[in-house]
Design a protein around this motif. Sequence first.
Motif: not given
Length: 161
Positions: A1-27
């Motif tokens: 099982m790769d990392i992306a498939s493990r993170l999908r369930p956690h990311l799907s539970r986040l709101s769009p705003r939290e996903r944006r903040i996480l993406a910006i933080g990652g960048l």
Amino acid sequence: MDIASRLRPHLSRLSPRERRILAIGGLIAAGLFVLAVVLPLERSVGALQRTVAHQRAELAWMRRVAPELAAAGPPGANGTLPLIVLIDQSARRAGLAGALAGSAPEGPETLRVRLQRAPFDALIAWLARLEQRDGVVVQAARIQAADGPGLVDAALTLKRS
């Protein structure tokens, strides 16, 4: 099982705003990593590569001239100038012309030299240069303080090695 498939369930539970903040933080984290680690390492590697290239060029030059230097022998071994002339010229270059009181040959490659009221520091520097550049060594020396600070009278026996 790769990392992306493990993170999908956690990311799907986040709101769009939290996903944006996480993406910006990652960048931002990736950008900081590049600026703080990758670029300095790249510069260091480039500098080291230039240093190695320079060192290799110097080594190649040294290898080319080594046979010539070996054939020439130790410094001063070619003896192109008579010892008395070499001593006189080098003493004048060292600022000791006024202190030269006399010289007399003592053998084929040996010379006795007298100096009066010579600056001690200049005398020692001159003797060091004679040995390093011309292969002339001090066989005997008698050095006494003269009138005046830092001045000496010296009787030297110099030999070309």
